[in-house]
Structures are given as structure tokens and as C-alpha cells.
Write an enzyme that holds these catalytic residues in place. Structure first.
Site, PDB file in Angstrom:
ATOM      1  CD1 TRP A 101      -0.843  90.738  78.634  1.00  0.00           C
ATOM      2  CD2 TRP A 101       1.266  91.470  78.469  1.00  0.00           C
ATOM      3  NE1 TRP A 101      -0.024  89.644  78.472  1.00  0.00           N
ATOM      4  CE2 TRP A 101       1.263  90.064  78.375  1.00  0.00           C
ATOM      5  CE3 TRP A 101       2.476  92.146  78.406  1.00  0.00           C
ATOM      6  CZ2 TRP A 101       2.445  89.325  78.211  1.00  0.00           C
ATOM      7  CZ3 TRP A 101       3.651  91.412  78.236  1.00  0.00           C
ATOM      8  CH2 TRP A 101       3.619  90.011  78.143  1.00  0.00           C
ATOM      9  CG  ASP A 171      -1.459  95.318  73.888  1.00  0.00           C
ATOM     10  OD1 ASP A 171      -1.536  94.594  72.877  1.00  0.00           O
ATOM     11  OD2 ASP A 171      -0.750  95.038  74.882  1.00  0.00           O
ATOM     12  CE  LYS A 195       0.422  86.637  73.461  1.00  0.00           C
ATOM     13  NZ  LYS A 195       0.996  87.871  73.972  1.00  0.00           N
TER      14      LYS A 195
HETATM   15  C1  LIG Z   1       1.712  88.717  74.656  1.00  0.00           C
HETATM   16  C2  LIG Z   1       1.256  90.099  74.894  1.00  0.00           C
HETATM   17  C3  LIG Z   1       2.138  91.183  74.914  1.00  0.00           C
HETATM   18  C4  LIG Z   1       3.643  91.019  74.756  1.00  0.00           C
HETATM   19  O1  LIG Z   1       3.982  90.638  73.474  1.00  0.00           O
HETATM   20  P1  LIG Z   1       5.517  90.452  73.048  1.00  0.00           P
HETATM   21  O2  LIG Z   1       5.376  90.172  71.590  1.00  0.00           O
HETATM   22  O3  LIG Z   1       6.054  89.305  73.831  1.00  0.00           O
HETATM   23  O4  LIG Z   1       6.227  91.713  73.328  1.00  0.00           O
HETATM   24  C5  LIG Z   1       1.614  92.442  75.094  1.00  0.00           C
HETATM   25  N1  LIG Z   1       0.301  92.656  75.256  1.00  0.00           N
HETATM   26  C6  LIG Z   1      -0.582  91.640  75.261  1.00  0.00           C
HETATM   27  C7  LIG Z   1      -2.034  91.915  75.442  1.00  0.00           C
HETATM   28  C8  LIG Z   1      -0.136  90.329  75.076  1.00  0.00           C
HETATM   29  O5  LIG Z   1      -1.013  89.317  75.068  1.00  0.00           O
END
Ligand SMILES: *Cc1c(COP(=O)(O)O)cnc(C)c1O
Length: 360
Positions: A101, A171, A195
Site C-alpha cells: 500500500w 495510512d 477494515k
Molecule cells: C485496503 C487498503 C487501502 C485501499 O483502500 P480502498 O478503500 O480500497 O481505496 C489502502 N491502504 C491500506 C493500508 C489498506 O489496507
């Protein structure tokens, strides 16, 4: 009967939250219609929006120096928006790469401005996070970007790095509100809800007011964090149902005792699964180095791919779903997000021990 849901995202939600949403669905607070059918400018929705922002700040211990924006577009949109808002010509943004990511975040920023990889653990296949001493930061970067938990590799910062007065951006899509941490060290935190804290469709962006004040305003209004802050996340139609669900999940976390309580529960859950790996005599091989193990996404391999397939299939037959590793890396991944009950980890650990005994 509910299954043991180890999905990586969208993922398990608290049963109590689902039941509350179901009970309120057709007639929200006596209005004779569901929240899905109401104006986002209604008194009812405004209360939900305010509650979600207030709860978020309370759980993170943040004052009014911070804003919480509830946006559409996912964490992937923030990869671009962060650079569009904060990476001005003549400046450079630092990225610390600990998995897939972070790489994606970097790729988006590169399309917009100048970047520097301050550290990467790609060489070992992303099994660790770098030591603070190994971060090669630029002179006065526009910001320093990290991924607190790499969902695909299962690598998490045990201690979030300190970069002093430099603007730190994280993030936290897969570990937001999973443990206490000093949120005041961050200029900006973002997380897709699907998540750890809600359904897909809403992304939280937590931003320090003094950092927001520095944002560029030469991009389209819809891509400007200032636009969304000025309008309390109501510049355009927000994902009302996702925000409503997010607010219920935040209330559920409060009810459990906030972040200290949820962290203890998460640590017990992760210990069960890592215990099953460590006690298998090498049958299961954890991907992450022990000091960088994720408490959210436990990634491991079996002696061969055929056994991995069999493992996932037999687990599924015992109501344990979502265990196949990400398509890019294979193996097995058990996601143990906030809403996953401890009983699910007890069941998986027992299954792992039994499978290793039979196949090992
Ligand atoms: C799932 C995830 C993303 C992407 O998320 P979207 O909502 O599909 O854009 C980005 N960063 C991390 C750490 C993730 O687990």
C-alpha cells in the site's frame, strides 16, 4: 449461523451494530423512513455526522486543533489527494515503504510532484519496518508518509516513528482505532472504514488544523481538503449510510472501554494465532519478522501451495472464511480486525494445531 469471518476488507462488523442498524432500518427515529432515504441536510443526518466526528476525536484524545473529514473515494483517493493538497512545486515528499500500500501511495504522489523514498524494506520481501535511524529524510520535506499497518504483507509498526516537527502522515486503513497511540504526533491520518471501523464507502481523514491551513487551493474544489473541512464533510452528498454505520461502530468501541480495552482484546487475539504458528515446529512460517508482526493481519505460509489450498478449503468447511492470502503474495492471511470475536481466534488456533498435527 454466523461464520468466523477473517476477511481482509470489507470485513467483519460488530454483531450488535448490525442488529441495531437492522432494527432502525425501515423507520429511523420515528420519521417513517430509513436514513438511506433522508436528506443529508436533515437534522437527523447532521446529528450522525457530528456524532461521528466527536466520537472519533474523543477516542483519539484529540482537541479542536484537529478536524475529522468523512469522505468518499477510499484510501486510494487519499494517495492522490494528499499530494494534490500538500506537495507543492519545489518541495519533496518523503515515503517510507513497508509494503504494497505504501508503494501505491508513492506511485500516486510521483504523478503529482517530487518524492523521496526515505526507507524501504522491500529487499527482504517486506518483513520488517525500518529503524528510526535508517530513515533518510529529506531536508524539510513537505511531509513524511508511512503505512502504519501493511494489510497484505502483515507488517505493522509496533512503535510509530517520531519525526519531530516534520508533518507526519499515516495510512491507518487497517489498524485505525485498534490500539492507543499519540495521535497529536500526526499532521494527517487517513483510513478507509471497511477494515477496522465500518463498511466500505467512507474514508476518515483526520487533519491538524495548522497543517490544513497550508494546503494548496489550486486544485478542483472537490479534491481540496479545505473545501470539505469548510463544509463539515457536507460539500456534496456524503455516503450517509456508511457514516451512520461508522458512528455506530465508534459507539461500540466506546462501550467496550475505548482504545485501551480494544487493544488488550486485539493483543489476546493475535497471540492465539501467532502462538499456533510458533508452536507448529516450523510447519507454519510467519511472513513478518516477530518484532514487526501485525496484530491485524497475520500472514503465513505452509510447506507448499497444495497444502495452503487444502488448509483454506478445510477451514472454510468449518465455517472459517476469508483465509486465502492476497492474490499478489499467496499463502494464508487471517485478518483479526476490531470486530472479530476472540472465540473466532480460539477456533482458528485449534484448527491450525489439528491441521499441522495431521499434515506435518
Ligand atoms: C485496503 C487498503 C487501502 C485501499 O483502500 P480502498 O478503500 O480500497 O481505496 C489502502 N491502504 C491500506 C493500508 C489498506 O489496507
Amino acid at each position: 449461523m454466523a461464520v468466523h469471518n477473517f476477511n481482509a476488507g470489507p470485513a467483519v462488523l460488530p454483531q450488535a451494530v448490525l442488529e441495531r442498524a437492522q432494527a432502525e432500518l425501515c423507520d429511523y427515529q420515528g420519521r417513517g423512513m430509513s436514513i438511506l432515504e433522508m436528506s443529508h441536510r436533515s437534522k437527523q443526518y447532521e446529528a450522525v455526522n457530528t456524532s461521528a466526528e466527536t466520537r472519533f476525536k474523543a477516542l483519539l484524545g484529540l482537541s479542536d486543533d484537529y478536524r475529522v473529514l468523512l469522505l468518499q473515494g477510499g484510501a486510494s483517493s487519499q494517495f492522490a489527494l494528499i499530494a494534490l493538497n500538500f506537495l507543492a512545486p519545489g518541495t519533496v515528499a518523503d515515503y517510507v515503504l513497508t509494503g504494497a500500500w505504501g508503494e501505491k501511495a508513492l506511485e500516486e504522489a510521483k504523478r503529482i510532484g517530487q518524492t523521496n523514498v526515505a526507507a524501504t524494506t522491500a529487499e527482504g520481501g517486506y518483513r520488517t519496518v525500518p529503524a528510526r535511524a535508517d530513515l533518510h529524510l529529506s531536508d524539510q520535506p513537505a511531509y513524511v508518509h508511512i503505512t502504519s499497518n501493511e494489510t497484505i504483507q502483515g507488517v505493522q509498526w509496533a512503535d510509530l516513528p517520531d519525526v519531530g516537527a516534520l508533518p507526519l502522515i499515516a495510512d491507518m486503513s487497517s489498524d485505525i482505532l485498534a490500539r492507543p497511540f499519540d495521535a497529536t504526533k500526526f499532521a494527517l491520518i487517513y483510513a478507509g472504514a471497511q477494515k477496522n471501523i465500518g463498511p466500505a464507502g467512507v474514508t476518515a481523514v483526520i487533519i491538524r488544523q495548522s497543517f490544513l491551513d497550508r494546503a494548496r487551493t489550486d486544485q478542483p474544489a472537490i479534491f481540496s481538503y479545505k473545501t470539505h473541512a469548510k463544509n463539515n464533510s457536507l460539500y456534496n452528498t456524503p455516503p450517509v449510510f456508511a457514516v451512520y454505520m461508522l458512528d455506530l461502530v465508534l459507539g461500540w468501541i466506546e462501550g467496550l472501554g475505548g482504545l485501551p480495552a480494544i487493544a488488550e482484546r486485539n493483543a489476546r487475539k493475535a497471540a492465539l494465532i501467532y502462538g499456533a504458528i510458533d508452536q507448529s515446529g516450523g510447519f507454519y512460517q510467519g511472513h513478518a519478522a516477530p518484532a514487526s508482526r501485525s496484530q491485524m493481519n497475520v500472514t503465513f505460509r505452509l510447506p507448499n501451495e497444495a497444502l495452503e489450498k487444502q488448509f483454506v478449503a478445510e477451514a472454510q468447511a468449518q465455517s472459517m472464511v476469508g483465509l486465502a492470502g492476497h492474490r499478489s503474495v499467496g499463502g494464508v492471511r487471517a485478518s483479526l480486525y476490531n470486530a472479530l470475536e476472540e472465540t473466532s481466534c480460539v477456533a482458528l488456533a485449534a484448527f491450525m494445531a489439528e491441521f499441522a498435527r495431521k499434515q506435518g
